[in-house]
Design an enzyme around this catalytic site. Structure first.
Site, PDB file in Angstrom:
ATOM      1  N   GLN A 181      60.263 138.538   1.453  1.00 56.02           N
ATOM      2  CA  GLN A 181      61.221 137.423   1.425  1.00 56.02           C
ATOM      3  C   GLN A 181      60.975 136.468   0.253  1.00 56.02           C
ATOM      4  OE1 GLN A 181      63.983 136.931   3.148  1.00 56.02           O
ATOM      5  NE2 GLN A 181      63.729 138.715   4.461  1.00 56.02           N
ATOM      6  N   HIS A 203      66.256 145.114  -2.349  1.00 55.41           N
ATOM      7  CA  HIS A 203      67.560 144.676  -1.828  1.00 55.41           C
ATOM      8  C   HIS A 203      67.559 143.233  -1.331  1.00 55.41           C
ATOM      9  CE1 HIS A 203      67.252 145.054   2.724  1.00 55.41           C
ATOM     10  NE2 HIS A 203      66.172 145.733   2.376  1.00 55.41           N
ATOM     11  N   CYS A 327      66.377 143.770  11.383  1.00 53.92           N
ATOM     12  CA  CYS A 327      65.988 144.930  12.166  1.00 53.92           C
ATOM     13  C   CYS A 327      66.094 144.665  13.660  1.00 53.92           C
ATOM     14  CB  CYS A 327      64.577 145.343  11.790  1.00 53.92           C
ATOM     15  SG  CYS A 327      64.383 145.353  10.008  1.00 53.92           S
TER      16      CYS A 327
HETATM   17  N1  PLP Z   1      59.260 142.605   5.624  1.00 54.05           N
HETATM   18  C1  PLP Z   1      60.077 141.545   5.732  1.00 54.05           C
HETATM   19  C2  PLP Z   1      59.492 140.170   5.799  1.00 54.05           C
HETATM   20  C3  PLP Z   1      61.468 141.730   5.779  1.00 54.05           C
HETATM   21  O1  PLP Z   1      62.274 140.673   5.887  1.00 54.05           O
HETATM   22  C4  PLP Z   1      61.981 143.057   5.726  1.00 54.05           C
HETATM   23  C5  PLP Z   1      63.433 143.302   5.847  1.00 54.05           C
HETATM   24  O2  PLP Z   1      64.149 142.610   6.556  1.00 54.05           O
HETATM   25  C6  PLP Z   1      61.065 144.121   5.591  1.00 54.05           C
HETATM   26  C7  PLP Z   1      59.724 143.864   5.544  1.00 54.05           C
HETATM   27  C8  PLP Z   1      61.551 145.523   5.482  1.00 54.05           C
HETATM   28  O3  PLP Z   1      62.059 145.771   4.192  1.00 54.05           O
HETATM   29  P1  PLP Z   1      63.047 147.004   3.908  1.00 54.05           P
HETATM   30  O4  PLP Z   1      64.353 146.635   4.499  1.00 54.05           O
HETATM   31  O5  PLP Z   1      63.089 147.102   2.417  1.00 54.05           O
HETATM   32  O6  PLP Z   1      62.411 148.200   4.523  1.00 54.05           O
END
Ligand code: PLP
Length: 393
Positions: A181, A203, A327
């Protein structure tokens, strides 16, 4: 304006910057070669990888050889943790992390539990801050890794990493940070912060999905998770996602170039949003730290307005928001992050995260304050709403 969609979920993902897309396109076409080859198209890919590695390294204050390209934040977190634990098995079997990490960290630690790895989850205070003293107290002689995120994806609280790092290194333990982030939003120097392993994801800063990087400090005991070819100096086997990596590096360079003015602009808009919402909506609360927070993050709980209804109603009015991490969207469980702050489960379930970005304007912020205020009033006017005693005036 009424009909325009106001996107306020930049922490979930961002649109690809047109300049990033432009930089990526040749690697789908004339420069399509496998970078492991020895002909011209292959060399073009290899040169692009070298340049991208140097760009990412310079954004982090690292050496190019310390950058491993991955498929995103989840893979970087997984490989950082598993790789450090496997390499440290002779020394110990214990991880220290925090209660508010992303599931990419929490579920990795939980999974490692099946193989005898123990994890201590350090709690946070009511603003989401991790105390360096609590990390200190959690470290055991068998601890091989401490993993503390740079800033939280739901509430935006930024952790005191440099202080934590001093404590962790004094005990001879490695420090990993999930900087998914913060990369592209906050200036970052792995030496100043004292980081051994760092995860980032394209992304989140106007790059493509499915491209990420892991920083691994030179000399750190770490084992790769993926075996096969000798790509990424045998630290991540598999043909490289050249276009994605070019996109990641271009996006990170652009984000770093515009970082300071964009940070100031977003902070100003965020503060107006927070002030406007807290003033316009009685019995509302800001989650996270008032100052130590990401410039683009606002997270609120509203007594008597459940999160799912809030999001659906905001959507009807053209406002795209989220209740927490991307997620967990779609799940009705209250967020583990808000529960860790000490919010009662029903109030934690009445929350909304608004995250700002390139497309956010002052006009949009004013509109969102109005819409949110109307939506919360409507939900509170439905039968069954009783003001909860702890927030009633
Ligand atoms: N770590 C954090 C703090 C995130 O906000 C996210 C995604 O929301 C991730 C890891 C996972 O990243 P990615 O979507 O590239 O797998």
């Amino acid at each position: 304006m009424e009909d325009e969609i106001i996107y306020l979920d930049y922490a979930a993902t961002t649109p690809v910057d047109p300049r990033v897309l432009e930089a990526m396109i040749p690697y789908f076409g004339e420069k399509f070669g496998n970078p492991s080859g020895i002909y011209a198209q292959a060399r073009a890919g290899r040169q692009a990888l070298d340049l991208a590695r140097a760009t990412v390294a310079s954004a982090l204050g690292a050496r190019p050889s310390e950058i491993v390209f991955t498929s995103g934040g989840t893979e970087s977190d997984n490989t950082a943790i598993k790789g450090a634990v496997w390499a440290g098995l002779d020394h110990g079997n214990h991880i220290v992390t925090t209660a508010i990490e992303h599931h990419a960290v929490l579920h990795t630690c939980e999974w490692l539990g099946r193989f005898g790895i123990e994890t201590t989850y350090v709690p946070v205070d009511e603003m989401g801050l991790v105390s360096p003293a609590a990390v200190q107290a959690a470290i055991r002689p068998t601890t091989v890794l401490v993993s503390v995120m740079h800033a939280n994806n739901e509430i935006g609280t930024v952790q005191p990493l440099a202080e934590i790092s001093e404590i962790v290194h004094a005990r001879g333990v490695l420090l990993h940070t999930d900087a998914v982030q913060t990369a592209g939003q906050l200036a970052m120097d792995v030496d100043a912060l004292g980081i051994d392993l760092l995860s980032l994801s394209a992304h989140k800063f106007y790059g493509p999905k499915g491209a990420g990087a892991l920083y691994v400090r030179r000399g750190v005991a770490w084992l790769p998770a993926q075996q096969g070819g000798s790509q990424e100096r045998s630290r991540r086997a598999g043909t490289e996602n050249v276009a994605g990596i070019v996109g990641l590096a271009t996006a990170l360079r652009l984000a770093c170039e515009a970082m300071e003015p964009e940070r100031i602009r977003l902070r100003h808009l965020r503060d107006r949003l927070i002030g406007g919402v807290l003033t316009a909506i009685p019995h509302s609360r800001l989650n996270g730290h008032p100052e130590r927070r990401l410039p683009n993050n606002a997270n609120f709980s509203f007594d008597g307005a459940d999160g799912e209804s809030l999001l659906l109603n905001l959507d009807v009015h053209g406002v795209a928001a989220s209740s927490g991490s991307a997620c967990t969207a779609g799940s009705i469980d209250p967020s583990h992050v808000l529960l860790a702050l000490g919010l009662p489960p029903d109030l934690a379930a009445n929350s909304v995260r608004l995250t700002l970005g390139h497309g956010t304007t002052p006009v949009a912020v004013e509109r969102v304050i109005q819409v949110l205020s109307a939506v919360v009033s409507r939900l509170r006017s439905l039968p069954g709403y009783h003001q909860s005693p702890e927030v009633s005036t």
